[in-house]
Design an enzyme around this catalytic site. Structure first.
Site, mmCIF file in Angstrom:
data_model
loop_
_atom_site.group_PDB
_atom_site.id
_atom_site.type_symbol
_atom_site.label_atom_id
_atom_site.label_comp_id
_atom_site.label_asym_id
_atom_site.label_seq_id
_atom_site.Cartn_x
_atom_site.Cartn_y
_atom_site.Cartn_z
ATOM 1 N N GLY A 39 -15.039 -19.046 2.637
ATOM 2 C CA GLY A 39 -14.830 -19.085 4.077
ATOM 3 C C GLY A 39 -13.350 -19.210 4.402
ATOM 4 N N GLU A 41 -1.979 2.684 -13.732
ATOM 5 C CA GLU A 41 -2.541 3.409 -14.883
ATOM 6 C C GLU A 41 -3.593 4.433 -14.447
ATOM 7 O OE1 GLU A 41 -0.792 3.060 -17.266
ATOM 8 O OE2 GLU A 41 0.030 1.038 -17.159
ATOM 9 N N PHE A 81 8.631 1.654 -10.298
ATOM 10 C CA PHE A 81 7.377 0.946 -10.550
ATOM 11 C C PHE A 81 7.124 0.764 -12.053
ATOM 12 C CE2 PHE A 81 5.569 2.842 -6.351
ATOM 13 C CZ PHE A 81 6.280 1.909 -5.622
#
Length: 399
Positions: free
Chosen positions: A242, A266, A37
């Protein structure tokens, strides 16, 4: 650049980082392991958290290293296929005898350098969040002005303009908190820079301590609250659209997908609560609130709102004392998020009143809406907490 911190088994718990840093006979550092990551994982320069002290298992064995892509030894295993922020590559990296240089001193990687990096990054995420809050509001407002149903524009329906007014109030209050936090950080960083060139005077040393404490206390509030507000505003923007909001051709769906990461990377919102709670339970934030309240001068037509915040600060103090009197750490941890929300909302109420006094044409409406929202939330959370008994914790544990 990139910060290479997270690993498959070390996400929020960075003390579990296991990527190894070893030295050759000539003193050259080599890195081996996996990072996951990593934002901008194919960047040129990497700051890498690694375990330099063999046999350690906690944060005291971690150091920070600088890796230059030109030295080789690191491969991008794959790029993550993510829900949002598609313009930012997130990578899994493998380090194989990658040459690196020690950054600073050994053993200080997590306890000093990462914490400094994270505080800067968290302020950046707060700013990123405010940007998405603004764009979500812009999209919702523009659509509500154009879309007609039942013979009129939907912006005239109370259910819609209530939603829009709350979006705008969160945006304005959140931006005020961001700017206030950034000001504290600027002052403390400026004094810290001066201290490297000359000795600070006793007064400057006091100022440095004061603003460093304020920066540390306010940063998790700014990051946590604005990341949550970005998610809420993006959600509401889709609601205003919508069915069209669920269609990929409209920007609101992208804002919704992009915003979701803000309260995760973070440091999750839960970790922002952990970072802030000691300043709440030890009375630092209560004293800040009282000082801000006493120093705040508002226009005559906002005085009643200020008075109502004064009442809420009194209720907040009673609630805080109740939690401390429980003398139960698990109960305090369980209730921490509610105390965190109350603290941040009271701070932002005072800040938005200050802004509304300085620029009523921009912020007075938001001040009225935000203070009402704070009353609603603080009253509800205060009641919840003061009715809470530690023995009720069993009812909440996962089945």
């Amino acid at each position: 650049m990139s910060m290479d911190l997270t690993e498959p088994d070390a996400g929020s718990d960075l003390q579990r980082v296991m990527l190894k840093a070893t030295q050759d006979a000539d003193g050259t550092w080599r890195l081996n392991g996996v990072k996951r990551f990593i934002t901008n994982g194919d960047s040129d320069i990497h700051l890498v958290l690694a375990r330099s002290e063999e046999g350690t298992k906690d944060g005291r064995g971690l150091s920070m290293f600088i890796y230059d892509k030109r030295d080789g030894g690191v491969n991008v295993r794959h790029i993550e296929h993510k829900l949002g922020i598609h313009g930012s590559p997130t990578c899994e990296l493998t380090y194989k005898n990658a040459k690196a240089e020690l950054c600073g001193s050994t053993r200080l990687g997590l306890i000093k350098y990462v914490m400094a990096l994270m505080n800067g990054a968290r302020l950046g995420i707060a700013a990123q969040s405010v940007g998405v809050e603004q764009e979500a509001y812009n999209e919702g407002l523009a659509y509500a002005k154009e879309r007609a149903q039942f013979g009129q524009k939907i912006i005239n329906f109370p259910g819609v303009y209530d939603m829009l007014s709350r979006m705008k109030a969160k945006l304005d209050a959140g931006r005020s908190l961001l700017y206030e936090t950034a000001a504290y950080v600027d002052i403390y960083k400026c004094l810290d820079d001066i201290s490297r060139e000359r000795a600070l005077t006793p007064e400057e040393k006091q100022e440095l301590k004061k603003y460093q404490r304020l920066a540390d206390a306010f940063t998790p509030l700014a990051k946590g609250m604005n990341s949550e507000y970005a998610n809420q505003n993006a959600y509401d923007a889709i609601s205003i659209h919508g069915g069209s909001g669920f269609i990929m051709e409209y920007k609101s769906q992208r804002l919704y997908r992009d915003a979701r990461i803000f309260s995760i990377y973070e440091g999750t919102t839960q970790l922002q609560v952990v970072a802030a709670i000691r300043y709440i339970t030890n009375g630092t934030m209560l004293n800040n609130l009282k000082e801000m309240y006493e120093a705040l001068e508002v226009s005559e037509n906002l005085q009643r709102l200020k008075n109502r915040i004064g009442v809420l600060i009194g209720a907040y103090e009673e609630t805080l004392n109740y939690v401390k009197a429980l003398e139960n750490q698990e109960a305090q941890d369980f209730l921490a998020r509610r105390l965190y929300d109350m603290t941040a909302e009271l701070v932002m109420s005072l800040l938005i009143l200050r802004d509304a006094t300085a620029a009523p044409e921009l912020f007075e409406k938001s001040a009225h809406v935000y203070v009402r929202m704070t009353e609603e939330d603080v009253a509800g959370k205060s009641t919840y907490i003061r009715m809470f008994k530690a023995e009720a914790l069993d009812s909440f544990r996962a089945q």
